[in-house]
Motif scaffolding. Structure first.
Motif, PDB file in Angstrom:
ATOM      1  N   GLN A  13       0.822  -1.200   0.000  1.00 26.84           N
ATOM      2  CA  GLN A  13       0.000   0.000   0.000  1.00 26.84           C
ATOM      3  C   GLN A  13       0.861   1.258   0.000  1.00 26.84           C
ATOM      4  OE1 GLN A  13      -3.989   0.977   0.625  1.00 26.84           O
ATOM      5  NE2 GLN A  13      -2.588   2.082  -0.706  1.00 26.84           N
TER       6      GLN A  13
ATOM      7  N   TYR B 219       0.912   4.468  -2.638  1.00 27.94           N
ATOM      8  CA  TYR B 219       0.836   5.883  -2.271  1.00 27.94           C
ATOM      9  C   TYR B 219       1.972   6.683  -2.908  1.00 27.94           C
ATOM     10  CZ  TYR B 219      -2.628   4.920   1.434  1.00 27.94           C
ATOM     11  OH  TYR B 219      -3.750   4.574   2.133  1.00 27.94           O
TER      12      TYR B 219
ATOM     13  N   TYR C 253      -5.657   1.906  -4.578  1.00 24.47           N
ATOM     14  CA  TYR C 253      -5.701   0.445  -4.478  1.00 24.47           C
ATOM     15  C   TYR C 253      -6.795  -0.116  -5.387  1.00 24.47           C
ATOM     16  CZ  TYR C 253      -4.501  -3.899  -2.048  1.00 24.47           C
ATOM     17  OH  TYR C 253      -4.039  -5.152  -1.744  1.00 24.47           O
TER      18      TYR C 253
ATOM     19  N   ALA D 298      -3.198  -0.427  -9.938  1.00 25.57           N
ATOM     20  CA  ALA D 298      -2.721  -1.179  -8.781  1.00 25.57           C
ATOM     21  C   ALA D 298      -2.588  -2.662  -9.112  1.00 25.57           C
ATOM     22  CB  ALA D 298      -3.663  -0.978  -7.595  1.00 25.57           C
TER      23      ALA D 298
ATOM     24  N   SER E 110       2.974  -0.434   5.745  1.00 26.12           N
ATOM     25  CA  SER E 110       1.734  -1.196   5.738  1.00 26.12           C
ATOM     26  C   SER E 110       2.054  -2.681   5.658  1.00 26.12           C
ATOM     27  CB  SER E 110       0.869  -0.777   4.552  1.00 26.12           C
ATOM     28  OG  SER E 110       1.562  -0.971   3.332  1.00 26.12           O
TER      29      SER E 110
ATOM     30  N   PRO F 162      -4.588  -3.369   2.144  1.00 30.91           N
ATOM     31  CA  PRO F 162      -4.945  -1.958   1.987  1.00 30.91           C
ATOM     32  C   PRO F 162      -4.941  -1.283   3.360  1.00 30.91           C
ATOM     33  CG  PRO F 162      -6.917  -3.317   1.913  1.00 30.91           C
ATOM     34  CD  PRO F 162      -5.749  -4.265   2.007  1.00 30.91           C
ATOM     35  N   THR F 163      -4.907   0.041   3.390  1.00 32.37           N
ATOM     36  CA  THR F 163      -4.957   0.779   4.651  1.00 32.37           C
ATOM     37  C   THR F 163      -6.242   0.441   5.396  1.00 32.37           C
ATOM     38  OG1 THR F 163      -3.618   2.599   3.840  1.00 32.37           O
ATOM     39  CG2 THR F 163      -5.100   3.090   5.669  1.00 32.37           C
TER      40      THR F 163
ATOM     41  N   ASN G 198      -2.184   7.962   8.851  1.00 29.51           N
ATOM     42  CA  ASN G 198      -1.644   7.810   7.506  1.00 29.51           C
ATOM     43  C   ASN G 198      -0.796   9.039   7.159  1.00 29.51           C
ATOM     44  OD1 ASN G 198      -1.191   7.649   4.728  1.00 29.51           O
ATOM     45  ND2 ASN G 198      -3.175   6.713   4.338  1.00 29.51           N
TER      46      ASN G 198
ATOM     47  N   TYR H  97      -7.063   7.470  -0.966  1.00 21.01           N
ATOM     48  CA  TYR H  97      -6.942   7.101   0.438  1.00 21.01           C
ATOM     49  C   TYR H  97      -8.181   6.363   0.943  1.00 21.01           C
ATOM     50  CZ  TYR H  97      -2.837  10.019   0.211  1.00 21.01           C
ATOM     51  OH  TYR H  97      -1.614  10.543  -0.139  1.00 21.01           O
TER      52      TYR H  97
END
Length: 952
Positions: A663, A667, A673, A678, A779, A784-785, A803, A845
């Motif tokens: 992740q 960024y 994502y 991606a 991450s 994913p976040t 983040n 995000y």
């Protein structure tokens, strides 16, 4: 280590350490640094006073005001408990900010204004008192504070050293303020404070600023290092304390002293003394101590550093060099290799798995991560397998057990003329063994049981994690997974029937795969219809599939893993069968009565290989080459608790190179994502890692020789992971397989080279990296976040996780302010409902539950084509329903995935925030499909669950 009674005697310095001592409850940090329990009544009193000031006594006593105060108090408390479900510490200012915010949201503007005036008046009074105190100090020309040293003597606070520490902590970091930390920390000190607790006050102050600027996490870590240096250097007799700059001279001296002390205390391998410690000491790069985030450094300190009587005498660069030396013991030029390995680890380009970090260079170097076993169908074999579990768990191994061979409930027992109780009672024993033997006292034991879904006990197996029913047939502390043949999935697609058998009646099914399995299974079904097999059960395949998904949603188990892709694409199918995966579903190795499969893991940090917005291929190749060598060394150095593990590992030499920071890498490239870009990056990055890993193993084969069972393997035939997709398609049928097969590199040349020899039977597996990603501050794995702002609680305490990419982008656009922080908290780290956030940032995000699961599955499919083992793939599904789960898991199988891991599901209907008082960050609320009325799903290991760290 301070005791609780010590904290009670010294309340002003208690908050930092007490947070880790009393988990599970909310606490309040007062302005003088004392820590008190969080209670609703003080909030209620404060709001009521504000109403009194505005409306007077009579009006404020009305039922409207009383109900409003109660409602607002409940909402405020619910906000904090939702944000910090495992407990934690709140500063008094944060609570008052939330009171102010809730008053405004409730439309009580006059009362909110009175509350703001009240706060400002008190703040002005405090400022006046502080100014008077400073004036008195200046007038008397005396030191502001005295501190108490270890010897009990009082002396002036060394403000010059304090300022040096702060200057070093803030160097090279944007938008951090050393003066601000100094000012706030000194306000929270008191005359006579213990000298050691001054560092604690600095850490607490910097830590409270993380949510305003993520760089304060590094500042906090650097300030924490002051205490760590004092503890370690004092124990080693080198210095009472030292600044970061002074470590440039102290680190080279410390290495030799540290190794000698570790050997003397019987904690380190005496073989470490044979290294050129002067040369290695000069190779230590003290400035790399500055890389850590607070979570990363605290995790290392609490759980990885060597200690004696709870005194840690290891420091970060000593730690990395100890691991590097432990992995270089058998190298011809072990000093050069140790430096090479050290540079890779300490730069954060690559990180070894947790057992390797725990034990490399020690007297008991159990460096492997997970063990896979097959349990036989006899009483002695079953209890021998449970004994093996205990021994492997004792030395920090995670376990994957295949239980399919054990006969089902009601099967005859020839020796006693009785009937079997089936698999479930034995799994209860396995569960309790995992609790009793807790990985060397460092973390909980961890095991996953696998059962193939034609087993007659499968329906009971599905319910093992339920909170209702006979507790003697429940396993609350272990993981479970379904082992699913392709034939079952095809019958689900075709709405066919499915038959359950006891393995004692169909003994060859477990070893059969693909069309051979399908043919033999059909024969057994016919035998059952003819009455030749008495013990069986026939049911609709879709009904069983629905129950599997329902239990997965309700309890988080059993996970869904696919037998045929694991076997038909296995390079080692000529010498055995894959009967299960491991604890975290990324390992697919053969097991048998004579072989316990062993996985040796490490992960490339993708973030460290993104430069100027693209992947640095040269650096990645260098990293992978060294990493594969380190992993291969693990096999020969490793301590094996049971002989079957040694036999398997030395014969086949499998390793599992994975990745983390996926992740973060997105960024850095400005890629969302949930995007085709991606998916393409997942494909490209994994292809490169695969290519370089296979090449590195060829190099090692040239240097050290091939693994013993190379001849006859897919490798020896020039069949690489990408090529094995065709083998799966031939057995399953193209109708049931859709995988993009694009390739970018010169694979034909590599195929020809691989035919000549490979050092390792297996090379790649993507583990969850639950802890090592925290250490390096990226991450986890391919996740994913989870949220853009939340509080993480684990065995090391509580940490604000924010983040940094988002914050810095919002600052660049002039959107980062106090209101934005509060909005992120209110919306659980999501941007989607914050109106002033631009659409491009909302996409970039998006958090885990805002990314459609198809993107996770498609990216995983692209990786899987390059991987000879599997990947730990968590699936996040928002507004979960039976239909969504059905679609997602069918898609996972259809796109060629070998395994899946945790399901993180949010129901279609969630409770209102104002009614939430307890629960976890990813709790499931009932709703959606009527077949999926859910209890809370256990937290994922990637978020808040230390139980799943055996892999990493």
């Amino acid at each position: 280590m301070h005791t609780l009674s010590a904290h009670q005697n010294n309340p002003a310095a208690s908050a930092f350490e007490l947070a880790a001592i009393i988990p599970g409850q909310l606490r309040v940090i007062k302005r003088n640094g004392t820590l008190v329990p969080y209670t609703d009544d003080k909030i209620s009193i404060a709001i009521t006073k504000a109403f009194l000031d505005v409306e007077g006594g009579t009006a404020a006593a009305s039922s409207r005001v009383h109900e409003t105060v109660a409602r607002l108090t409940a909402q405020i408390s619910a906000t904090f408990r939702r944000r910090m479900p495992s407990g934690g510490s709140l500063h008094i200012e944060e609570i008052q900010d939330q009171v102010e915010l809730e008053l405004m949201r409730a439309g009580e503007h006059k009362v909110a204004r009175e509350y703001v005036i009240y706060r400002e008046a008190h703040a002005a009074a405090r400022r006046q008192r502080e100014a008077q105190a400073k004036a008195q100090v200046a007038a008397s020309d005396e030191a502001l504070l005295y501190v108490t040293g270890k010897d009990g003597q009082r002396k002036p606070l060394d403000t010059k050293r304090l300022q040096t520490l702060l200057m070093e902590a803030c160097t090279g970091l944007a938008e951090v303020d050393a003066k601000r930390i100094e000012h706030e920390a000194i306000k929270n000190l008191y005359d006579g404070v213990a000298e050691a607790d001054v560092s604690t006050a600095l850490v607490m102050t910097a830590r409270a600023l993380v949510e305003q600027e993520p760089n304060y996490s590094q500042v906090t870590a650097r300030l924490l290092l002051d205490s760590l240096r004092s503890e370690a250097l004092g124990f080693l007799g080198l210095a009472e304390r030292a600044t970061s700059g002074e470590m440039g001279e102290l680190y080279p001296q410390a290495l030799g002293v540290y190794v000698a002390k570790g050997i003397e205390l019987e904690l380190l391998d005496p073989a470490l003394a044979a290294f050129d410690l002067d040369r290695l000491g000069l190779a230590l790069q003290h400035e790399r101590d500055q890389q850590f985030t607070y979570l990363g450094l605290q995790t290392l300190y609490d759980r990885y550093f060597i200690h004696k009587d709870k005194v840690r005498f290891e420091l970060p660069q000593l730690f990395f060099m100890r691991v590097a030396m432990g992995l270089a013991l058998n190298e011809a030029d072990k000093n050069a290799r140790a430096i090479e390995f050290y540079n890779l680890l300490s730069s954060f380009d690559y990180m070894a798995s947790t057992p390797t970090l725990f034990n490399a260079g020690t007297l008991r170097p159990q460096l492997s991560s997970c063990y896979l076993t097959t349990v036989p169908d006899d009483l002695s074999g079953i209890y021998n397998a449970i004994h093996d579990n205990a021994m492997l768990s004792k030395f920090a191994g995670g376990l994957g057990n295949d239980w399919t061979c054990v006969r089902a409930l009601g099967s005859p027992i020839k020796g006693t003329n009785g009937q079997s109780q089936g698999v479930v009672p034995f799994l209860k024993v396995v569960n309790d063994t995992a609790v009793a033997v807790n990985q060397g006292g460092k973390r909980k034991g961890a095991v996953c049981a696998y059962l193939e879904i034609w087993h007659l006990d499968i329906e009971e197996f599905l319910e093992l994690r339920k909170n209702t029913g006979d507790d003697r047939r429940r396993t609350h502390d272990m993981n479970t997974a379904n082992w699913i043949p392709d034939l079952f999935m095809q019958r689900v697609f075709d709405d066919g029937d499915w038959t359950l058998f006891s393995p004692c009646d169909v003994p060859d099914l477990h070893d059969l795969t693909g069309q051979a399995f399908a043919s033999r299974y059909a024969e057994y079904e016919q035998m059952a219809q003819n009455g030749q097999i008495k013990l069986h059960k026939r049911l609709n395949a879709k009904d069983l599939w629905r129950k599997m998904l329902s239990m997965l949603f309700e309890t988080g188990h059993p996970w869904l893993t696919f037998k045929d892709p694991c076997n038909l694409r296995s390079p080692q199918q000529h010498v055995g069968r894959v009967h299960s995966s491991n604890l975290c579903t990324e390992i697919t190795l053969n097991t048998s009565a004579d072989e316990i499969a062993v996985c040796n893991l490490g992960s490339v940090n993708l973030l460290r290989h993104i430069e100027d917005g693209k992947l640095n291929v040269t650096r990645l190749e260098r990293t992978v080459k060294t990493a594969v060598r380190m992993l291969d060394n693990v096999i020969d150095i490793n301590y094996y608790a049971v002989p079957q593990a040694r036999n398997s590992n030395l014969k086949h030499r499998p390793v599992g190179l994975g990745l983390m920071g996926f992740q973060d890498a997105l960024y850095q490239q400005g890629i969302a994502y949930a995007s085709q870009e991606a998916v393409e990056f997942a494909d490209e990055s994994m292809e490169l890692i695969s290519y370089f890993a296979i090449s590195a193993s060829c190099d090692l084969a040239d240097e050290r020789g091939c693994y013993q069972t190379f001849d006859g393997s897919l490798w020896s035939q020039g069949i690489l992971p990408l090529d094995s997709l065709q083998l799966l398609a031939q057995q399953r049928g193209e109708k049931y397989l859709q995988v993009d097969r694009t390739e970018r590199l010169d694979w034909q040349a590599l195929r020809e080279r691989v035919k000549r020899g490979l050092r390792n039977s297996n090379l790649m597996a993507i583990a969850p990296t639950a802890t090592i990603s925290n250490i390096v501050g990226v991450s986890q794995s391919i996740e994913p976040t989870y949220q853009n702002l939340y509080v993480k609680s684990n065995l090391s305490g509580e940490f604000t996780v924010i983040n940094p990419y988002l914050v810095h982008e919002l600052k660049r656009r002039g959107l980062w302010d106090k209101v934005m922080v509060n909005d992120l908290k209110y919306y659980d780290g999501s941007l989607q409902k914050i109106e002033r956030i631009p659409a491009d940032l909302k996409a970039l995000y998006a958090t885990a539950f805002e990314v459609e699961p198809r993107w996770l599955v498609e990216a995983a499919s692209r990786r899987q084509k390059w991987i000879d083992q599997a990947q730990s793939l968590n699936l996040y599904i928002n507004e979960a329903s039976g239909k969504k789960l059905d679609l997602t898991y069918r898609m996972a199988w259809y796109l060629g995935l070998k395994t899946t891991y945790y399901l993180r599901a949010l129901a279609a209907t969630s409770a209102e925030k104002s009614t939430v008082t307890t629960g976890t960050l990813n709790a499931v609320a009932a709703g959606g499909d009527s077949a999926l009325q859910a209890a809370p799903v256990p937290p994922a290991c990637s978020i808040d669950n230390p139980d799943c760290e055996a892999c990493q």
